[in-house]
Design a protein around this motif. Structure first.
Motif, mmCIF file in Angstrom:
data_model
loop_
_atom_site.group_PDB
_atom_site.id
_atom_site.type_symbol
_atom_site.label_atom_id
_atom_site.label_comp_id
_atom_site.label_asym_id
_atom_site.label_seq_id
_atom_site.Cartn_x
_atom_site.Cartn_y
_atom_site.Cartn_z
ATOM 1 N N VAL A 76 3.165 1.513 -3.337
ATOM 2 C CA VAL A 76 2.361 1.797 -4.527
ATOM 3 C C VAL A 76 1.833 3.225 -4.464
ATOM 4 O O VAL A 76 1.778 3.915 -5.482
ATOM 5 C CB VAL A 76 1.224 0.760 -4.694
ATOM 6 N N LYS B 82 -9.444 -2.990 -7.621
ATOM 7 C CA LYS B 82 -8.943 -4.352 -7.432
ATOM 8 C C LYS B 82 -8.783 -4.657 -5.942
ATOM 9 O O LYS B 82 -9.181 -5.726 -5.468
ATOM 10 C CB LYS B 82 -7.602 -4.525 -8.144
ATOM 11 N N SER B 83 -8.216 -3.719 -5.192
ATOM 12 C CA SER B 83 -8.027 -3.930 -3.755
ATOM 13 C C SER B 83 -9.362 -4.078 -3.032
ATOM 14 O O SER B 83 -9.503 -4.929 -2.145
ATOM 15 C CB SER B 83 -7.244 -2.759 -3.155
ATOM 16 N N PHE C 249 -6.399 0.045 -9.679
ATOM 17 C CA PHE C 249 -5.690 -0.536 -8.534
ATOM 18 C C PHE C 249 -6.556 -0.499 -7.278
ATOM 19 O O PHE C 249 -6.635 -1.478 -6.531
ATOM 20 C CB PHE C 249 -4.375 0.220 -8.299
ATOM 21 N N THR D 125 0.830 -1.202 0.000
ATOM 22 C CA THR D 125 0.000 0.000 0.000
ATOM 23 C C THR D 125 0.867 1.256 0.000
ATOM 24 O O THR D 125 0.649 2.170 -0.803
ATOM 25 C CB THR D 125 -0.940 -0.003 1.214
#
Length: 117
Positions: free
Chosen positions: A63, A105-106, A102, A60
């Motif tokens: 990114v 997706k998480s 992103f 986390t």
């Protein structure tokens, strides 16, 4: 020798159990032996963190830093290429789609793991 201190207490690790029955005080230079000696783990020097939790935090955090850096790169690209407002909007929109993917997706993975999906 004056002022010299003995080596710290070490723990012996060996495939042969009898070689490691007792902790060993080592006061000589290291040599190649059929076992290795290392410092015992202490609670002060070790962080007892779950590797999966550490991976999640680093993923986390790193990114997020990558996204911020990519935002700077896109801003610099838009500025140097004189893209104007519309061109800059398109560049940041495309970067935003990647960031949104992103995040989505998480969220979806979290929902699947919790059993909500």
């Amino acid at each position: 020798a004056i002022g010299a201190s003995p080596l710290p207490h070490v723990v012996c690790v060996s495939p042969v159990q009898s070689a490691c029955d007792a902790p060993t005080q080592v006061n000589v230079a290291p040599v190649a032996l059929p076992y290795t000696c290392r410092l015992p783990p202490s609670e002060e020097s070790m962080n007892n963190i779950d590797p999966a939790l550490f991976e999640e935090w680093m993923m986390t955090g790193l990114v997020t830093l990558l996204i911020i850096f990519m935002g700077f790169i896109v801003w610099d690209l838009a500025k140097k290429s004189k893209a104007g407002r519309f061109g800059s909007f398109i560049l940041f929109f495309v970067l935003g789609l990647g960031v949104a993917a992103f995040i989505i997706k998480s969220v979806v993975i979290g929902l699947i793991e919790s059993g909500a999906l």
